[in-house]
Scaffold this motif. Structure first.
Motif, PDB file in Angstrom:
ATOM      1  N   GLN A 145      38.679  37.447  47.974  1.00 45.49           N
ATOM      2  CA  GLN A 145      37.667  37.876  47.010  1.00 45.49           C
ATOM      3  C   GLN A 145      36.818  36.672  46.599  1.00 45.49           C
ATOM      4  O   GLN A 145      37.354  35.583  46.358  1.00 45.49           O
TER       5      GLN A 145
ATOM      6  N   GLU B 283      33.571  35.537  43.905  1.00 47.38           N
ATOM      7  CA  GLU B 283      32.802  35.965  42.740  1.00 47.38           C
ATOM      8  C   GLU B 283      31.886  34.826  42.283  1.00 47.38           C
ATOM      9  O   GLU B 283      32.221  33.638  42.419  1.00 47.38           O
TER      10      GLU B 283
ATOM     11  N   HIS C  46      39.291  38.285  35.988  1.00 50.70           N
ATOM     12  CA  HIS C  46      38.542  39.304  36.724  1.00 50.70           C
ATOM     13  C   HIS C  46      38.853  39.246  38.216  1.00 50.70           C
ATOM     14  O   HIS C  46      39.196  40.264  38.842  1.00 50.70           O
TER      15      HIS C  46
ATOM     16  N   TYR D 245      42.706  39.909  39.098  1.00 51.25           N
ATOM     17  CA  TYR D 245      43.044  41.331  38.944  1.00 51.25           C
ATOM     18  C   TYR D 245      42.561  42.129  40.144  1.00 51.25           C
ATOM     19  O   TYR D 245      43.309  42.929  40.726  1.00 51.25           O
ATOM     20  N   LYS D 246      41.302  41.918  40.541  1.00 51.90           N
ATOM     21  CA  LYS D 246      40.740  42.656  41.671  1.00 51.90           C
ATOM     22  C   LYS D 246      41.488  42.344  42.958  1.00 51.90           C
ATOM     23  O   LYS D 246      41.840  43.253  43.731  1.00 51.90           O
TER      24      LYS D 246
ATOM     25  N   THR E  27      45.181  43.663  42.894  1.00 51.35           N
ATOM     26  CA  THR E  27      45.164  45.128  43.003  1.00 51.35           C
ATOM     27  C   THR E  27      44.915  45.552  44.441  1.00 51.35           C
ATOM     28  O   THR E  27      45.645  46.405  44.992  1.00 51.35           O
ATOM     29  N   GLU E  28      43.918  44.985  45.083  1.00 47.23           N
ATOM     30  CA  GLU E  28      43.610  45.354  46.466  1.00 47.23           C
ATOM     31  C   GLU E  28      44.751  44.984  47.399  1.00 47.23           C
ATOM     32  O   GLU E  28      45.106  45.755  48.311  1.00 47.23           O
TER      33      GLU E  28
END
Length: 492
Positions: A355, A357, A471, A474-475, A478-479
């Motif tokens: 991820q 960001e 943020h 968590y993403k 979760t994925e």
């Protein structure tokens, strides 16, 4: 044992170098004198040894002025070891060491007694100089000569040992051997040690108390914790100094920062990393070292690293020596383990989640693998050791920011909170307690920052960095868990 009051002295009565010093060194104490060149260390040492006259004040050895003792009486009480290792005559090592017994010999001929020879033999064994006893002193190396002169000093059986930068000619191994031996004599024979030491870290490790000398006066006298006063040290030594804790003993160790540090070329965060992945491992390489905090199998603690690896192992992997295993795997792939944070997981690495960001000017990247077969509720699990099994949520978090060590800890806490929240929202259960899990029994994490930009001391939930961490973690978690559940045939 050594008492100094209002001491003034130097090479000239018109301009004394030592200006009003008070000091009391107890019997059996190791006292270190610190300070830069020109601070007055050598002058004070010569005043204590009687090489320079005391202009004002009082200097007592065992409650008597130095002048009270004859040369022979002083030699029985005090031994001196300086950094000067020149001997005028061509003596053998044994002859040099035998000179230490001279103050104790009686009779007109001053011959060595059986006791003298026994003490010499014991000291030569302790100082590892016996093998040189028949060699000419002039043929020894600088370090070997220093050990011989220490043996001579200890052969005197002194009450007080005065050391003037005694390790100057020694390598690391022999420096520690010499000081370990002196500390042993201090402990077992109540030897009082007064030493000039130029290495602040050595002084911290060996001295019971120390004094910081500046401009002929003591700025401070205290134990090793005095060396944590970074601003005071920077003023005295005119070098930027950072005090850190030794990882094994509760003493500070000092890091000096050169004034001409070349700053790493700032690379765009998106271009800073190379990424490699196959069935056996994931490897993220940074173009420059990153400041890290981690509980990885390899590279744990707060350090600097360039390589970040997550290795796949089977579910039946036995964790007998995981550190050695990862180091071996890294070596096989020509990755330096000293510069690497290494983790392991039984999760298929093809399921790795990456991820990225950007929140305002803050850039982050998270690389996560997740398996929750050994999920645990840390608040409910039985209070006993659980066999280590491979499941693991492994999180690698990279941030383009400059965090203090405290902020690194803050950031790690923020990431753990986000991981736990993701598990709760996904209703991941501890199969033993049938309660919501807080993590797995083998979770690993590394937080790595570029250290570019203005330093920030906080990365908790009230900061932009902390919220950014929460943020993205968590993403990604979760994925990664959803991907794992899909693979093993569970419903999200």
């Amino acid at each position: 044992m050594i008492k100094i009051q209002g001491l003034v002295g130097g090479y000239s009565s018109e301009k004394p170098i030592i200006n009003g010093i008070d000091l009391h060194i107890e019997k059996g104490e190791f006292f270190a004198l610190l300070g830069p060149n020109g601070s007055g260390k050598t002058t004070l040492f010569k005043l204590v040894t009687g090489q320079l006259p005391v202009l004002e004040g009082e200097l007592l050895l065992t409650n008597h002025p130095i002048s009270y003792y004859s040369k022979l009486e002083k030699a029985k009480k005090v031994a001196v070891l300086t950094q000067e290792i020149q001997i005028s005559f061509d003596y053998t090592v044994e002859e040099i060491i035998s000179l230490g017994r001279y103050p104790h010999q009686t009779g007109f001929l001053k011959s060595l007694s059986t006791k003298d020879k026994t003490i010499m033999r014991e000291v030569m064994q302790l100082t590892n100089t016996e093998k040189y006893k028949d060699k000419q002193f002039r043929n020894l190396s600088g370090g070997e000569k220093q050990r011989v002169l220490l043996a001579k000093a200890l052969t005197q059986e002194p009450e007080i040992l005065l050391l003037d930068e005694p390790t100057n000619h020694l390598d690391i191994k022999h420096t520690f051997q010499m000081l370990d031996l002196i500390k042993e004599w201090q402990r077992t024979r109540s030897l009082t040690v007064f030493a000039i030491l130029h290495d602040l870290n050595i002084a911290s490790l060996y001295a019971d108390r120390l004094a910081l000398l500046h401009g002929g006066k003591f700025l401070e006298v205290g134990d090793s914790e005095t060396l944590r006063k970074e601003e005071q040290l920077a003023k005295v030594y005119e070098v930027l100094i950072k005090a850190e804790s030794h990882p094994v003993v509760p003493k500070p160790q000092l890091l000096m920062t050169p004034g001409n540090v070349e700053k790493e070329k700032v690379v765009a965060f998106s271009e800073n990393f190379s990424f490699y992945q196959d069935e056996e491992y994931v490897h993220i390489k940074s173009s420059a070292p990153l400041r890290t905090i981690s509980n990885g199998v390899v590279g744990e603690g707060i350090k600097w690293h360039k390589h970040f690896c997550n290795f796949h192992v089977s579910k039946t992997y036995h964790c007998n020596d995981p550190i050695n295993d990862i180091q071996q795997w890294l070596t096989e792939r020509s990755i330096p383990h000293e510069q690497t944070v290494g983790m392991m997981t039984a999760v298929q690495l093809s399921d790795v989640v990456v991820q990225k960001e950007k929140i305002e000017d803050l850039e982050l990247m998270a690389v996560v693998t997740a398996g929750v077969g050994n999920a645990v509720d840390i608040t409910k699990t039985a209070l006993k050791q659980i066999p280590v099994t491979i499941g693991t949520i492994n999180i690698m978090l990279f941030i383009h920011a400059h965090l203090t060590d405290g902020a690194l800890v803050n950031g790690l806490l923020s990431a753990v909170e986000a991981k736990t929240k993701a598990m709760h929202d996904l209703q991941i259960m501890d199969p033993q307690t049938n309660t919501l899990a807080t993590g797995t029994s083998t979770d690993a994490m590394v937080l790595a920052v570029t250290q570019h930009g203005e330093p920030t001391p906080y990365a908790g939930s009230g900061t932009l960095i902390g919220k950014g961490i929460g943020h993205i973690v968590y993403k990604a978690v979760t994925e990664a868990i959803l991907t794992y559940q899909k693979r093993v045939g569970l419903n999200a």
